[in-house]
Write a protein that holds these residues in place. Structure first.
Motif, PDB file in Angstrom:
ATOM      1  N   GLY A   1       0.801  -1.221   0.000  1.00  0.00           N
ATOM      2  CA  GLY A   1       0.000   0.000   0.000  1.00  0.00           C
ATOM      3  C   GLY A   1       0.834   1.271   0.000  1.00  0.00           C
ATOM      4  O   GLY A   1       0.393   2.320   0.475  1.00  0.00           O
ATOM      5  N   CYS A   2       2.049   1.167  -0.539  1.00  0.00           N
ATOM      6  CA  CYS A   2       2.977   2.302  -0.495  1.00  0.00           C
ATOM      7  C   CYS A   2       2.835   3.203  -1.714  1.00  0.00           C
ATOM      8  O   CYS A   2       2.357   2.779  -2.763  1.00  0.00           O
ATOM      9  CB  CYS A   2       4.418   1.795  -0.415  1.00  0.00           C
ATOM     10  SG  CYS A   2       4.923   0.814  -1.851  1.00  0.00           S
ATOM     11  N   PRO A   3       3.256   4.464  -1.613  1.00  0.00           N
ATOM     12  CA  PRO A   3       3.320   5.339  -2.784  1.00  0.00           C
ATOM     13  C   PRO A   3       4.306   4.763  -3.799  1.00  0.00           C
ATOM     14  O   PRO A   3       5.275   4.100  -3.424  1.00  0.00           O
ATOM     15  CB  PRO A   3       3.839   6.666  -2.208  1.00  0.00           C
ATOM     16  CG  PRO A   3       3.622   6.575  -0.735  1.00  0.00           C
ATOM     17  CD  PRO A   3       3.707   5.137  -0.387  1.00  0.00           C
ATOM     18  N   VAL A   4       4.078   5.066  -5.068  1.00  0.00           N
ATOM     19  CA  VAL A   4       4.909   4.517  -6.145  1.00  0.00           C
ATOM     20  C   VAL A   4       5.407   5.648  -7.037  1.00  0.00           C
ATOM     21  O   VAL A   4       4.658   6.566  -7.373  1.00  0.00           O
ATOM     22  CB  VAL A   4       4.112   3.492  -6.982  1.00  0.00           C
ATOM     23  CG1 VAL A   4       4.934   3.004  -8.176  1.00  0.00           C
ATOM     24  CG2 VAL A   4       3.695   2.301  -6.113  1.00  0.00           C
ATOM     25  N   ILE A   5       6.683   5.574  -7.436  1.00  0.00           N
ATOM     26  CA  ILE A   5       7.280   6.559  -8.333  1.00  0.00           C
ATOM     27  C   ILE A   5       7.826   5.853  -9.567  1.00  0.00           C
ATOM     28  O   ILE A   5       8.522   4.841  -9.455  1.00  0.00           O
ATOM     29  CB  ILE A   5       8.425   7.324  -7.641  1.00  0.00           C
ATOM     30  CG1 ILE A   5       7.898   8.136  -6.465  1.00  0.00           C
ATOM     31  CG2 ILE A   5       9.134   8.253  -8.624  1.00  0.00           C
ATOM     32  CD1 ILE A   5       8.990   8.816  -5.657  1.00  0.00           C
ATOM     33  N   ASN A   6       7.518   6.401 -10.727  1.00  0.00           N
ATOM     34  CA  ASN A   6       8.078   5.882 -11.979  1.00  0.00           C
ATOM     35  C   ASN A   6       9.415   6.575 -12.233  1.00  0.00           C
ATOM     36  O   ASN A   6       9.466   7.787 -12.429  1.00  0.00           O
ATOM     37  CB  ASN A   6       7.106   6.139 -13.137  1.00  0.00           C
ATOM     38  CG  ASN A   6       7.520   5.398 -14.402  1.00  0.00           C
ATOM     39  OD1 ASN A   6       8.699   5.274 -14.708  1.00  0.00           O
ATOM     40  ND2 ASN A   6       6.533   4.905 -15.144  1.00  0.00           N
ATOM     41  N   VAL A   7      10.491   5.817 -12.222  1.00  0.00           N
ATOM     42  CA  VAL A   7      11.836   6.395 -12.351  1.00  0.00           C
ATOM     43  C   VAL A   7      12.380   6.336 -13.775  1.00  0.00           C
ATOM     44  O   VAL A   7      13.555   6.635 -14.003  1.00  0.00           O
ATOM     45  CB  VAL A   7      12.829   5.676 -11.395  1.00  0.00           C
ATOM     46  CG1 VAL A   7      12.369   5.790  -9.959  1.00  0.00           C
ATOM     47  CG2 VAL A   7      13.005   4.203 -11.781  1.00  0.00           C
ATOM     48  N   SER A   8      11.526   6.000 -14.743  1.00  0.00           N
ATOM     49  CA  SER A   8      11.980   5.732 -16.118  1.00  0.00           C
ATOM     50  C   SER A   8      12.914   6.793 -16.688  1.00  0.00           C
ATOM     51  O   SER A   8      13.968   6.482 -17.220  1.00  0.00           O
ATOM     52  CB  SER A   8      10.772   5.575 -17.045  1.00  0.00           C
ATOM     53  OG  SER A   8       9.977   4.480 -16.640  1.00  0.00           O
ATOM     54  N   ASN A   9      12.527   8.048 -16.605  1.00  0.00           N
ATOM     55  CA  ASN A   9      13.343   9.108 -17.216  1.00  0.00           C
ATOM     56  C   ASN A   9      13.722  10.181 -16.202  1.00  0.00           C
ATOM     57  O   ASN A   9      13.781  11.368 -16.525  1.00  0.00           O
ATOM     58  CB  ASN A   9      12.570   9.740 -18.378  1.00  0.00           C
ATOM     59  CG  ASN A   9      12.321   8.739 -19.503  1.00  0.00           C
ATOM     60  OD1 ASN A   9      13.259   8.208 -20.097  1.00  0.00           O
ATOM     61  ND2 ASN A   9      11.049   8.454 -19.767  1.00  0.00           N
ATOM     62  N   LYS A  10      13.969   9.740 -14.984  1.00  0.00           N
ATOM     63  CA  LYS A  10      14.266  10.698 -13.924  1.00  0.00           C
ATOM     64  C   LYS A  10      15.708  10.544 -13.429  1.00  0.00           C
ATOM     65  O   LYS A  10      16.211   9.435 -13.267  1.00  0.00           O
ATOM     66  CB  LYS A  10      13.303  10.512 -12.743  1.00  0.00           C
ATOM     67  CG  LYS A  10      11.873  10.925 -13.052  1.00  0.00           C
ATOM     68  CD  LYS A  10      10.998  10.776 -11.831  1.00  0.00           C
ATOM     69  CE  LYS A  10       9.589  11.280 -12.102  1.00  0.00           C
ATOM     70  NZ  LYS A  10       8.899  10.474 -13.128  1.00  0.00           N
ATOM     71  N   ALA A  11      16.335  11.685 -13.146  1.00  0.00           N
ATOM     72  CA  ALA A  11      17.652  11.688 -12.516  1.00  0.00           C
ATOM     73  C   ALA A  11      17.482  11.328 -11.043  1.00  0.00           C
ATOM     74  O   ALA A  11      16.390  11.458 -10.476  1.00  0.00           O
ATOM     75  CB  ALA A  11      18.299  13.062 -12.647  1.00  0.00           C
TER      76      ALA A  11
END
Length: 271
Positions: free
Chosen positions: A243-253
């Motif tokens: 149930g945690c927050p999710v971040i898409n790191v695909s094009n992130k520094a």
């Protein structure tokens, strides 16, 4: 028996700096015959008056590191009135800084100790990130400020180290279909955990480059689309379960992702 001379060290903080300077000077004058009496955390005129009485009685010197202007001015005036030699150990250099750099000092006691404490907290956080990297010890999950979860090559380790430099204790756990995630992952508050996801194409590209760097065939199962989709599907199920927050790191520094993590944590923990 040789009578020891007395030097009163006075500070509106701990007084370690003043004592160190006095000891350094005393060694040039058979320092074993100098007794240093430290008066720390002097924060009002009464404290200064107490020192004046003692210093006058012992015919001693006062060496001080006081950065609060009103206290410094009061000490200087009272020492002059009582005929006591008082030496300001900070003002000459502070005045030089002000003149040279055209900036005013904060006049706030204890800032150096605060910086030292922050430095040691950072070192402690870095050591924590190394110890609990890549799911090595599940006990780190319950001790961490932040827990990062995700498949291989979603920047968990570099993010852990980056956040550690911001003095956060970070543990990270790889999510692999063949390995059951540790029970501790489901015992911590959801606000302590962040899931990291990535697009299949980007992950395929990163893993192929990783294999190439290791001198391995890029067709290995590690970089195959089938394997990647399986891992991402498994990771998504675990993140939903946590149930945690999710971040898409695909094009992130790394810096950008870290900023998002801190924003999420600030928002989550404000409720």
């Amino acid at each position: 028996m040789v009578q020891k001379e007395v030097v009163y060290v006075v500070s509106d903080s701990v007084g370690e700096t003043a004592e160190f300077v006095v000891k350094a000077v005393a060694t040039q004058f058979n320092g074993g015959h100098v007794e240093i009496r430290r008066n720390s955390y002097v924060d009002d005129f009464e404290d200064i008056e107490d020192v004046m009485i003692l210093a006058k009685k012992d015919h001693s010197i006062i060496a001080y590191t006081i950065v609060v202007p009103s206290l410094k001015e009061y000490l200087d005036r009272r020492a002059s009135e009582e005929g006591i030699m008082a030496v300001d150990l900070l003002s000459p250099l502070m005045n030089a800084f002000t003149t040279k750099f055209n900036k005013e000092p904060h006049h706030q006691p204890g800032l150096m100790r605060k910086l030292d404490e922050e430095y040691f907290r950072k070192i402690e956080a870095i050591e924590f990130a190394v110890k609990y990297d890549d799911g090595r010890d599940p006990r780190g999950i319950t001790r961490a400020d932040i827990v990062l979860i995700g498949v291989s090559r979603t920047s968990k380790t570099p993010l852990s180290m980056y956040l550690a430099h911001q003095r956060f204790k970070v543990a990270n756990v790889p999510l692999v279909p063949e390995v059951q995630p540790p029970d501790e992952l489901f015992q911590i508050p959801r606000k302590n955990c962040i899931g990291l996801i990535i697009s299949p194409d980007k992950l395929n590209e990163i893993r192929k480059e990783r294999l190439k760097a290791l001198g391995l065939a890029s067709q290995a199962n590690y970089a195959s689309f089938e394997r990647i989709l399986e891992e991402l599907d498994h990771a998504e199920k675990i993140m939903k379960r946590v149930g945690c927050p999710v971040i898409n790191v695909s094009n992130k520094a790394i810096e950008e992702t870290a900023g998002l993590i801190l924003e999420i944590l600030k928002k989550e923990r404000s409720f």
